[in-house]
Design a protein around this motif. Sequence first.
Motif, PDB file in Angstrom:
ATOM      1  N   VAL A 190      -4.427   9.844 -24.690  1.00 62.34           N
ATOM      2  CA  VAL A 190      -5.687   9.164 -24.375  1.00 62.34           C
ATOM      3  C   VAL A 190      -6.829   9.778 -25.188  1.00 62.34           C
ATOM      4  N   LYS A 191      -6.915  11.096 -25.202  1.00 62.25           N
ATOM      5  CA  LYS A 191      -7.970  11.771 -25.967  1.00 62.25           C
ATOM      6  C   LYS A 191      -7.868  11.433 -27.449  1.00 62.25           C
ATOM      7  N   ALA A 192      -6.667  11.460 -27.990  1.00 55.88           N
ATOM      8  CA  ALA A 192      -6.479  11.160 -29.407  1.00 55.88           C
ATOM      9  C   ALA A 192      -6.906   9.730 -29.729  1.00 55.88           C
ATOM     10  N   ALA A 193      -6.588   8.790 -28.857  1.00 57.85           N
ATOM     11  CA  ALA A 193      -6.983   7.395 -29.083  1.00 57.85           C
ATOM     12  C   ALA A 193      -8.498   7.257 -29.096  1.00 57.85           C
ATOM     13  N   ILE A 194      -9.150   7.921 -28.161  1.00 59.01           N
ATOM     14  CA  ILE A 194     -10.610   7.845 -28.086  1.00 59.01           C
ATOM     15  C   ILE A 194     -11.246   8.549 -29.282  1.00 59.01           C
ATOM     16  N   GLU A 195     -10.717   9.697 -29.660  1.00 56.82           N
ATOM     17  CA  GLU A 195     -11.248  10.426 -30.814  1.00 56.82           C
ATOM     18  C   GLU A 195     -11.015   9.662 -32.113  1.00 56.82           C
ATOM     19  N   GLY A 196     -10.066   8.743 -32.122  1.00 56.34           N
ATOM     20  CA  GLY A 196      -9.875   7.876 -33.277  1.00 56.34           C
ATOM     21  C   GLY A 196     -11.020   6.898 -33.456  1.00 56.34           C
ATOM     22  N   VAL A 197     -11.684   6.566 -32.369  1.00 56.16           N
ATOM     23  CA  VAL A 197     -12.851   5.681 -32.400  1.00 56.16           C
ATOM     24  C   VAL A 197     -14.119   6.495 -32.633  1.00 56.16           C
ATOM     25  N   ASP A 198     -14.228   7.631 -31.948  1.00 55.38           N
ATOM     26  CA  ASP A 198     -15.398   8.508 -32.047  1.00 55.38           C
ATOM     27  C   ASP A 198     -14.923   9.956 -32.059  1.00 55.38           C
ATOM     28  N   PRO A 199     -14.853  10.563 -33.242  1.00 47.68           N
ATOM     29  CA  PRO A 199     -14.357  11.944 -33.335  1.00 47.68           C
ATOM     30  C   PRO A 199     -15.189  12.955 -32.545  1.00 47.68           C
ATOM     31  N   ASP A 200     -16.430  12.613 -32.228  1.00 46.99           N
ATOM     32  CA  ASP A 200     -17.310  13.521 -31.480  1.00 46.99           C
ATOM     33  C   ASP A 200     -17.277  13.279 -29.971  1.00 46.99           C
ATOM     34  N   ALA A 201     -16.441  12.362 -29.519  1.00 47.72           N
ATOM     35  CA  ALA A 201     -16.364  12.048 -28.088  1.00 47.72           C
ATOM     36  C   ALA A 201     -15.819  13.235 -27.306  1.00 47.72           C
ATOM     37  N   THR A 202     -16.273  13.353 -26.071  1.00 47.73           N
ATOM     38  CA  THR A 202     -15.683  14.318 -25.149  1.00 47.73           C
ATOM     39  C   THR A 202     -15.044  13.535 -24.016  1.00 47.73           C
ATOM     40  N   VAL A 203     -13.880  14.006 -23.600  1.00 47.59           N
ATOM     41  CA  VAL A 203     -13.104  13.309 -22.572  1.00 47.59           C
ATOM     42  C   VAL A 203     -12.734  14.301 -21.481  1.00 47.59           C
ATOM     43  N   GLU A 204     -13.055  13.954 -20.251  1.00 51.74           N
ATOM     44  CA  GLU A 204     -12.612  14.724 -19.085  1.00 51.74           C
ATOM     45  C   GLU A 204     -11.645  13.838 -18.327  1.00 51.74           C
ATOM     46  N   ALA A 205     -10.468  14.375 -18.030  1.00 52.15           N
ATOM     47  CA  ALA A 205      -9.420  13.583 -17.398  1.00 52.15           C
ATOM     48  C   ALA A 205      -9.053  14.144 -16.032  1.00 52.15           C
ATOM     49  N   ASP A 206      -8.746  13.245 -15.119  1.00 48.85           N
ATOM     50  CA  ASP A 206      -8.254  13.582 -13.783  1.00 48.85           C
ATOM     51  C   ASP A 206      -6.966  12.789 -13.580  1.00 48.85           C
ATOM     52  N   THR A 207      -5.815  13.458 -13.786  1.00 48.73           N
ATOM     53  CA  THR A 207      -4.541  12.737 -13.686  1.00 48.73           C
ATOM     54  C   THR A 207      -4.209  12.338 -12.256  1.00 48.73           C
ATOM     55  N   VAL A 208      -4.719  13.065 -11.268  1.00 45.24           N
ATOM     56  CA  VAL A 208      -4.458  12.702  -9.874  1.00 45.24           C
ATOM     57  C   VAL A 208      -5.139  11.374  -9.539  1.00 45.24           C
ATOM     58  N   ALA A 209      -6.407  11.253  -9.916  1.00 46.04           N
ATOM     59  CA  ALA A 209      -7.156  10.016  -9.668  1.00 46.04           C
ATOM     60  C   ALA A 209      -6.878   8.966 -10.737  1.00 46.04           C
ATOM     61  N   ARG A 210      -6.246   9.415 -11.849  1.00 44.32           N
ATOM     62  CA  ARG A 210      -5.957   8.545 -12.989  1.00 44.32           C
ATOM     63  C   ARG A 210      -7.242   7.948 -13.567  1.00 44.32           C
ATOM     64  N   GLN A 211      -8.212   8.830 -13.753  1.00 40.57           N
ATOM     65  CA  GLN A 211      -9.505   8.438 -14.300  1.00 40.57           C
ATOM     66  C   GLN A 211      -9.914   9.366 -15.431  1.00 40.57           C
ATOM     67  N   ILE A 212     -10.726   8.816 -16.341  1.00 39.35           N
ATOM     68  CA  ILE A 212     -11.330   9.636 -17.384  1.00 39.35           C
ATOM     69  C   ILE A 212     -12.832   9.373 -17.394  1.00 39.35           C
ATOM     70  N   THR A 213     -13.565  10.387 -17.797  1.00 39.08           N
ATOM     71  CA  THR A 213     -14.991  10.271 -18.049  1.00 39.08           C
ATOM     72  C   THR A 213     -15.179  10.570 -19.526  1.00 39.08           C
ATOM     73  N   VAL A 214     -15.853   9.669 -20.214  1.00 36.22           N
ATOM     74  CA  VAL A 214     -16.007   9.782 -21.664  1.00 36.22           C
ATOM     75  C   VAL A 214     -17.481   9.827 -22.024  1.00 36.22           C
TER      76      VAL A 214
END
Length: 64
Positions: free
Chosen positions: A17-41
């Motif tokens: 997921v992080k790699a896909a997002i960084e492919g769009v915006d290399p400066d993006a930051t991603v916080e992931a919660d696998t329990v809730a299955r959510q990301i904050t970008v």
Amino acid sequence: MKFQIENMTCGSCVRHVKAAIEGVDPDATVEADTVARQITVSTTADTSAIVEALAGDGYTAQPL
């Protein structure tokens, strides 16, 4: 922005997921919660670009 990603279940998924997002915006930051299955970008990219990038990597993202 926040997204629900139902098929993000593990650390490997988070890396993809992080790699896909960084492919769009290399400066993006991603916080992931696998329990809730959510990301904050933090990104300058628009929501549709993020959703498309994730879909291209096999992840269905629903904006929250």
